[in-house]
Design an enzyme around this catalytic site. Structure first.
Site, mmCIF file in Angstrom:
data_model
loop_
_atom_site.group_PDB
_atom_site.id
_atom_site.type_symbol
_atom_site.label_atom_id
_atom_site.label_comp_id
_atom_site.label_asym_id
_atom_site.label_seq_id
_atom_site.Cartn_x
_atom_site.Cartn_y
_atom_site.Cartn_z
ATOM 1 N N LYS A 159 -8.044 10.356 58.558
ATOM 2 C CA LYS A 159 -7.164 11.437 58.997
ATOM 3 C C LYS A 159 -6.243 11.819 57.838
ATOM 4 O O LYS A 159 -5.416 11.034 57.396
ATOM 5 C CB LYS A 159 -6.339 11.008 60.208
ATOM 6 C CG LYS A 159 -5.487 12.120 60.797
ATOM 7 C CD LYS A 159 -4.798 11.654 62.071
ATOM 8 C CE LYS A 159 -4.021 12.769 62.728
ATOM 9 N NZ LYS A 159 -3.366 12.322 63.973
ATOM 10 N N GLY B 89 -12.972 16.746 63.036
ATOM 11 C CA GLY B 89 -11.957 17.097 64.027
ATOM 12 C C GLY B 89 -10.653 17.459 63.374
ATOM 13 O O GLY B 89 -10.484 17.359 62.158
ATOM 14 N N ASP C 215 0.846 12.478 74.774
ATOM 15 C CA ASP C 215 -0.119 13.572 74.603
ATOM 16 C C ASP C 215 -1.506 13.163 75.102
ATOM 17 O O ASP C 215 -2.506 13.297 74.385
ATOM 18 C CB ASP C 215 -0.178 14.000 73.140
ATOM 19 C CG ASP C 215 -0.736 15.416 72.963
ATOM 20 O OD1 ASP C 215 -0.775 16.166 73.958
ATOM 21 O OD2 ASP C 215 -1.127 15.767 71.839
#
Length: 817
Positions: free
Chosen positions: A532, A511, A627
């Site tokens: 990440k 992702g 978000d």
């Protein structure tokens, strides 16, 4: 070759109806105001106004300039904003002797009778139309056209084919394949000079289907990525498909990009700014100002040669400075943020062919943490001393560096950047200066060192006090168990090499997010993690500190758990629990949606609500996620939801009056207060949650709907209407073939409608949302929000009264008996 046309439908729907964004101010015009016919002319303060009163054409002077130009600007916006300039390279000294008219050959020309009979500017149309058969017209789109009087559909010339710095909705950026002419945006030189600046945006001159931004039309420093049929692949946020209707058209004659907005009420423009950034602006009427909603490159210092020759772009302040010993070549231009002229030496170097190479009147100033200038000359040198000597022996040598070999620079220095400590691709630059300037620099450095030493000592004392306080508290516990529990709750710090091994050198991408890419990793004990890798050290570092300070201290069953981190130089990584079922958007929009039955969907909605309620109401400091969207909801092996990506989160105190101005979430999920400039509170998350719930119910993006026999412009509008009509089964994802608990479906729809109310006062808290979904609170049908109601009534061209719509819209939820 036939026409190929691809379209990306993407716009923030609430923007279409916000009362703050409107063309509806009353303007008194006549039908003829927007035309200029043969025999007529425009001079002095005379103008023509587009038929609907959106744009005005006439003479103007930018800022404090004494020069005059013919241009087009917004008519209904008090802050004059020019979108097109005719004579940008040839200003007029006065307007009384100047006129804009249609010439005998059918061109639109600008004449200055005080100087010459030769036109100052001409449309230069090659059409065979004569003076008597064409007229000029200013359209409501902002397009100035020359067209056939008898057949207005025949366009002889138009300003949209010759844009200056602004790309309006309905306009285009592209190339005429027959003539080879590019329709490109070129920046103004500065705010008072609309002549062609250094920066331009156009389609890639090499022929690929992408946009590029260039310096001096020669050096590409930003690329949009190629058009893949739906989006430009390297433009951040385009994959959300919730901003504009963007199209890419390729025919035998032309190739171009164009965009439209889904409402006449939104005022927006795309500008190639004199800063070298492309910016998208939206007008906010309540603030009487433009709001920046998008810019690329994101950092001003990523613009090539931003500060001109011998200027330095400082990444810490995001501004231009002159090198020590230099001053702005034009102080007036620098006051206008026009750094194109760069800097010049305060004192010239004395070195010449008659001077000694070891002239003591010169030396070198050490500049650490620099990105080296362009065009170095590589020399062979065995030491830094040999490299310095090579520079001293060359009178044109301005600077040198010694690292992977010896590099020297001759003459002016280009594209200098001062980087933060620890950033890659930095080094120490040695700048050649007169001895007088070195003395000044030495005095300044000594003062700076004294301040740094004092600050370091003070910091050490503070840290020592903190350490003693922590030790005292630990000793008071007198319990090894308590201490172990404290250690157990802390984050693990990993070495970069460790994470390289567990991710197999970051080979399995799973992702990507706003600031980085996520890779799957596996530890020796077979534990799977998501790593990440933050990209872009400026934003990445800010997000890293944010996530580390918030996620590391919170634990909830519906929040993704942060396991650890890595911080080595500019490398910053976060290690999370791995979620085997990926993100919610994959299952709703791209994957096998049948796997998400109604029971799982409703459980996901409730789980996300609980997580947000925890962040808003149960943490020591309120955390606003900012978000919420399906992409940021991950699913574990049992399809339990986990809220992820706290990169937009901010810790705020219980005083919600603070306005969070440094964040933007994802359009389509953003609450109206983001655009209107009102304070941001947890109710902004409530709005985003409501929009997401509609997508969970329908299994589609809110803007991607169609229904048999009915036009569905935007799903929340249709859903609110159907809910008030008592019909809810038609809102369910058709792939579920009606297999859902109808009571839960109605409850979820009602909750979603309350969550997306325009005013945050009329939205429930997330704690109340949880109670509604669980059936503890009974929920009445919510009113259709004003921003959606105006679209429902748009075809009748009537605008609802805000007072009327909110008169009976007080929250209607109560404890279930």
């Amino acid at each position: 070759m036939g026409t190929r046309r691809w379209t990306s439908s993407s716009f923030p729907i609430f923007l279409l109806c916000l009362p703050v964004l409107s063309w509806d101010a009353h303007i008194s015009t006549t039908a003829a105001d927007h035309n200029l016919y043969p025999g007529q002319s425009l001079t002095g303060k005379q103008t023509i106004v587009s038929e609907g009163g959106n744009f005005e054409l006439g003479f103007f002077s930018p800022g404090n300039s004494r020069n005059h130009y013919v241009g087009i600007w917004y008519k209904k916006i008090a802050k004059q904003t020019v979108v097109w300039v005719a004579n940008r390279e040839n200003p007029l000294s006065n307007t009384s002797s100047s006129e804009l008219k249609i010439s005998k050959d059918g061109n639109l020309v600008l004449l200055d009778h005080s100087k010459t009979k030769t036109p100052v500017w001409s449309s230069n149309s090659t059409s065979s139309k004569s003076n008597g058969t064409v007229n000029a017209a200013l359209l409501d789109s902002g397009n100035l056209v020359l067209r056939d009087i008898l057949d207005p559909s025949v366009i002889v010339w138009q300003s949209f084919d010759h844009p200056t710095d602004t790309w309006l909705p309905g306009g285009w950026v592209g190339i005429n394949k027959i003539t080879g002419e590019y329709q490109m945006l070129t920046s103004w030189k500065n705010s008072e000079d609309p002549s062609r600046g250094r920066f331009s945006e156009s389609l890639d001159p090499s022929g690929s289907n992408q946009h590029v931004i260039m310096w001096n039309r020669s050096r590409v420093y930003w690329q949009s990525g190629v058009w893949n049929g739906q989006i430009f692949t390297q433009v951040p946020g385009m994959q959300e498909r919730v901003l504009f209707n963007l199209s890419f058209v390729d025919t035998e004659e032309k190739k171009y990009s164009t965009y439209t907005i889904g409402s006449k009420t939104m005022v927006t423009r795309n500008v190639m700014d004199s800063s070298g950034q492309v910016k998208q602006w939206v007008w906010v009427d309540s603030a009487q100002d433009w709001l920046l909603i998008w810019a690329q490159p994101l950092a001003v210092c990523d613009v090539f040669s931003q500060c001109g020759v011998n200027g330095v772009c400082n990444y810490k302040t995001m501004s231009c400075e002159c090198l020590h010993g230099f001053q702005p070549a034009s102080a007036w231009e620098w006051q206008l943020y026009d750094w194109s002229g760069g800097c010049r030496r305060k004192t010239s170097l004395r070195c010449s062919s008659n001077e000694s190479a070891h002239d003591t009147n010169e030396g070198f100033l050490v500049l650490p943490s620099m990105k080296f200038p362009e065009n170095p000359q590589q020399l062979k040198a065995q030491s830094i001393g040999e490299c310095e000597l090579a520079c001293r022996n060359n009178c044109s040598c301005t600077a040198f560096a010694y690292g992977d070999g010896c590099s020297i620079w001759r003459g002016d220095l280009w594209n200098l950047q001062q980087l933060p400590d620890g950033e890659d691709n930095q080094g120490t630059l040695y700048l050649r200066l007169p001895a007088s300037e070195l003395t000044i620099a030495s005095t300044s450095n000594r003062r700076t060192r004294m301040i740094s030493i004092f600050a370091a000592v003070a910091g050490a004392v503070v840290l020592l006090c903190i350490a003693l306080r922590v030790l005292w508290r630990c000793c008071r516990r007198r319990s090894l168990t308590g201490l172990l529990e404290a250690v157990e709750g802390s984050l693990v710090q990993f070495m970069y090499a460790e994470l390289q091994r567990v991710t197999k050198n970051f080979s399995e991408k799973i992702g990507s997010g706003g600031f980085g890419t996520v890779f799957k990793g596996t530890f020796p004990d077979s534990t799977a993690v998501a790593v990440k890798k933050l990209e872009g050290f400026r934003q990445g570092d800010k997000q890293f500190r944010n996530e580390l300070s918030t996620l590391g201290t919170i634990q909830h069953v519906n929040l993704v758990r942060l396991r650890g981190f890595c911080s080595e130089g500019s490398k910053r990584l976060l290690v999370y629990d791995y979620m085997p079922n990926g993100s919610l958007d994959h299952h709703l929009f791209r994957g096998n949606a049948a796997a998400l039955n109604w029971r799982r969907r409703f459980a996901i909605v409730v789980g996300v609500a609980r997580a947000l309620a925890y962040l808003h109401e149960k943490c020591r400091d309120c955390i606003i996620h900012c978000d919420i969207k399906p992409e940021n909801i991950l699913l574990d092996g049992d399809f339990q939801p986990k809220v992820a990506d706290m990169g937009m989160a901010k810790l705020v105190g219980r005083d919600y009056s603070r306005v969070l101005t440094t964040m933007r979430g994802t359009f389509g999920y953003l609450a109206p207060e983001w655009i209107s400039g009102l304070p941001i509170t947890p109710k902004a998350d409530v709005y985003s949650f409501g929009m997401m719930v509609f997508e969970v119910i329908s299994g589609k993006r809110n803007a991607d709907h169609s229904a048999a026999g009915e036009a569905v412009a935007y799903f929340p509008i249709w859903a609110a209407k159907k809910l008030r009509e008592g019909e809810t089964s038609c809102l369910l994802d058709e792939r579920l073939v009606g297999d859902a608990d109808m009571n839960e479906l109605r409850r979820a729809c009602k909750v979603a409608c309350w969550c997306i109310q325009d005013s945050e006062v009329h939205r429930p808290s997330m704690g109340q949302v949880v109670q509604m979904l669980e059936g503890v609170l009974e929920v009445d049908v919510a009113p259709i929000p004003v921003s959606l109601k105006c679209l429902v009534d748009d075809q009748s061209d009537s605008r609802p009264s805000i007072t009327h719509l909110l008169a009976n819209s007080s929250p209607q939820w109560r404890t279930q008996a």
